[in-house]
Design an enzyme around this catalytic site. Structure first.
Site, short mmCIF file in Angstrom:
data_model
loop_
_atom_site.label_atom_id
_atom_site.label_comp_id
_atom_site.label_asym_id
_atom_site.label_seq_id
_atom_site.Cartn_x
_atom_site.Cartn_y
_atom_site.Cartn_z
N CYS A 68 52.45 -53.14 -21.83
CA CYS A 68 53.74 -52.76 -22.39
C CYS A 68 54.78 -53.88 -22.32
O CYS A 68 55.86 -53.76 -22.87
CB CYS A 68 54.28 -51.50 -21.70
SG CYS A 68 54.83 -51.77 -20.00
N CYS A 124 51.34 -52.40 -15.36
CA CYS A 124 52.22 -51.44 -14.66
C CYS A 124 51.39 -50.56 -13.74
O CYS A 124 50.36 -50.02 -14.15
CB CYS A 124 52.93 -50.53 -15.66
SG CYS A 124 54.26 -51.30 -16.56
N CYS A 178 54.08 -46.71 -18.36
CA CYS A 178 53.54 -47.73 -19.25
C CYS A 178 53.19 -47.11 -20.61
O CYS A 178 53.52 -47.64 -21.67
CB CYS A 178 52.31 -48.37 -18.61
SG CYS A 178 51.71 -49.83 -19.43
#
Lengths: 280, 277
Positions: free
Chosen positions: A245, A267, A273
């Site tokens: 992301c 993440c 995410c």
């Protein structure tokens, strides 16, 4: 999952749930203080989140929406099994979206999405006693809390500074709650510690094996221990970003591809995410 | 030393007994043990005064109660009865053994320093020397790491230990160095009272001389009052202004150190002095 009517609603009997709720009220009234409670038997081994589950089961009702995460992930074995169990004995909805949940049970992480004051975060705690690392005797740690004698804990931090030039505690970094009790925030990374200070939501901590419940109510002063001239520092991921992301301000897991030797970051909070990417 | 000033420490009628005691105890003591009820009177009605800047020597054989007296004063053990009054605690008006746990910690960390015969009792052997010294400062409420490190370096330097070794653990040091780290720790908060319990016992003669010399320097530099326990009259002669002789939990003789050594009155003291010569 279909609810099994042979169980009492939320598995635990109503009397026990009331006792746990009274313990929670006491914990909320004395932030950071470990309140003993009669930890019940569950069809889950002690040490697998039974403290957190008992809190969740004693609070949950038909209107609630439950989210369960384990180390930031909604899909890990522990999280999935707890969701299945709650699904067997209640009719509540479950979700992966942090914003939709009213009760979030978690192990070792606090979600990246800021929580609201109508949400409760329940943390599973293996060792509730923050002083256990410096004192083995329960009798002595109780006295130390009563007398607000936290010098050994400060000494441990100072020793770390002398030996390594920095405080090396990565998880379970102790907090001082309302300038009274030193508290173990459970094994969350110290990245998450600042989220406990002056928060909107209620944090509840349950240790089933150790039979303790404690709490940080909303807008409580919960400060990570730090020397006057050495401020608290959380983990820094400067220059790194989530490979999926692109987030740069979240807690990142490091992944290593042994075939290519490449290091990647992702993440730790998977639902955050996915939300950023628009997948959920 | 100013004998006309208010004493830094006043101990009154201190008694420490192991056992319940009985009405016959005082008249049926054999050494310090009651023949009837077998109660051991480790300290029996001890009263002393320590004046500003003074070194008061306490001498006696093993089991005479010297270390019990020191441990009582440092709150390591709870005496059976009696009182101790520190000039710095409520202006000497309140018995320190009636203080709350928090007050006791404050007294221990701000007003007193203790050096044990066995460094294991006084030091955390696995922690660095700097942390051992900082422990006292932290316990007294210090939260500035930089200042604690500066203070540790200053004290180690004064005790002739290289400040560059402050990150080393005392377990890696020699016996003499461990005693010097203990001395540094005891002085961390500039206490007015230093309790030294057989500090040179077990050290070889050259190291003993070094430690004794340091204690003399500490007294001159910090103006601290010292209660010095030893079974070695040579140590007492070198450091103490006044001396108390203990036997079987009782004080049997007291006076100026020279007077005790030159003209001992009690039979036991005479034997002790003769054994020195």
């Amino acid at each position: 999952m279909k609810m099994n009517k042979n169980y009492n609603y939320a598995f635990i009997d109503e009397g026990s749930k009331r006792e746990i709720r009274r313990t929670i009220l006491k914990a909320v009234a004395i932030p950071g203080y470990q309140v003993p409670f009669g930890s019940r038997e569950l069809p889950i081994g002690r040490g697998w989140g039974t403290g957190g589950i008992q809190i969740t089961l004693s609070l949950i009702g038909p209107e609630d929406v439950l989210k369960v995460i384990d180390q930031g992930s909604d899909e890990s074995v522990n999280a999935v099994n707890i969701k299945k169990f709650v699904g067997l004995c209640t009719d509540v909805k479950t979700t992966v979206k942090t914003g939709e949940a009213t009760i979030i049970q978690t192990r070792h992480r606090i979600p990246e999405t800021p929580l609201r004051n109508d949400q409760i975060l329940v943390l599973q705690v293996p060792i509730p006693e923050p002083l256990r690392i410096v004192e083995a005797s329960e009798e002595k740690t109780k006295k130390m809390h009563a007398e607000r004698d936290y010098a050994p804990m400060w000494l441990l931090l100072y020793e770390s500074l002398i030996r390594y030039g920095k405080i090396t505690i990565g998880t379970e970094y102790p907090l001082m709650v309302e300038d009274r009790y030193v508290m173990n925030p459970s094994p969350i990374p110290k990245f998450d510690n600042p989220k406990l200070k002056d928060s909107e939501c209620l944090y509840l901590f349950g240790a089933g094996r150790e039979k303790k419940i404690y709490a940080i109510p909303p807008h409580t002063f919960a400060e990570s221990l730090a020397f006057d001239d050495v401020p608290f520092e959380k983990e820094s991921f400067k220059g790194k970003r989530c490979r999926l992301c692109g987030s740069e301000d979240t807690y990142l897991d490091e992944l290593f591809d042994s075939a290519t030797g490449e290091r990647m970051y992702q993440c730790s909070d998977t639902s955050y995410c996915m939300e950023v990417r628009g997948c959920i | 030393m100013y004998l006309d000033e208010k004493p830094v420490l006043r101990v009154e009628n201190l008694t420490m007994r192991y056992g319940r005691g009985c009405p016959h105890c005082m008249e049926s003591l054999e050494k310090n043990r009651c023949k009837v009820c077998k109660t051991v009177w480790a300290l029996n009605d001890i009263s002393i005064e320590l004046f500003p800047g003074e070194v008061l020597g306490i001498v006696g054989e093993s089991g005479s109660g010297k270390s019990t007296l020191m441990k009582s004063l440092y709150f390591d053990i709870e005496p059976s009865s009696g009182g101790a009054y520190l000039r710095d605690y409520k202006d000497g008006g309140v018995n320190i053994w009636s203080a709350s746990a928090a007050e006791r910690r404050a007294i221990k960390n701000n007003m007193m320093g203790m050096v044990y015969q066995n460094p294991v009792l006084g030091l955390r052997m696995d922690f660095s020397s700097a942390s051992n010294i900082a422990e006292k400062i932290i316990a007294a409420g210090g939260r500035n790491a930089g200042r604690m490190t500066e203070r540790a370096a200053e004290l180690l330097d004064a005790m002739e230990i290289l400040p560059s070794r402050m990150s080393e653990a005392p377990k890696n040091f020699s016996g003499g160095m461990q005693q010097r780290v203990q001395l540094s720790k005891a002085l961390a908060n500039n206490p007015s009272l230093l309790l030294l319990d057989e500090v040179t016992t077990g050290l070889d003669l050259s190291v003993q001389a070094k430690v004794l010399d340091l204690i003399r320097k500490i007294r001159a530099r910090y103006g601290v009052s010292i209660l010095l326990v030893s079974h070695d009259l040579a140590v007492i002669r070198m450091l103490a202004d006044r001396t108390i002789v203990m036997l079987d939990g009782k004080i049997i003789e007291r006076g100026l150190t020279d007077q005790i050594l030159e003209d001992p009155q009690h039979e036991y003291t005479q034997q002790l002095v003769h054994s020195l010569i």
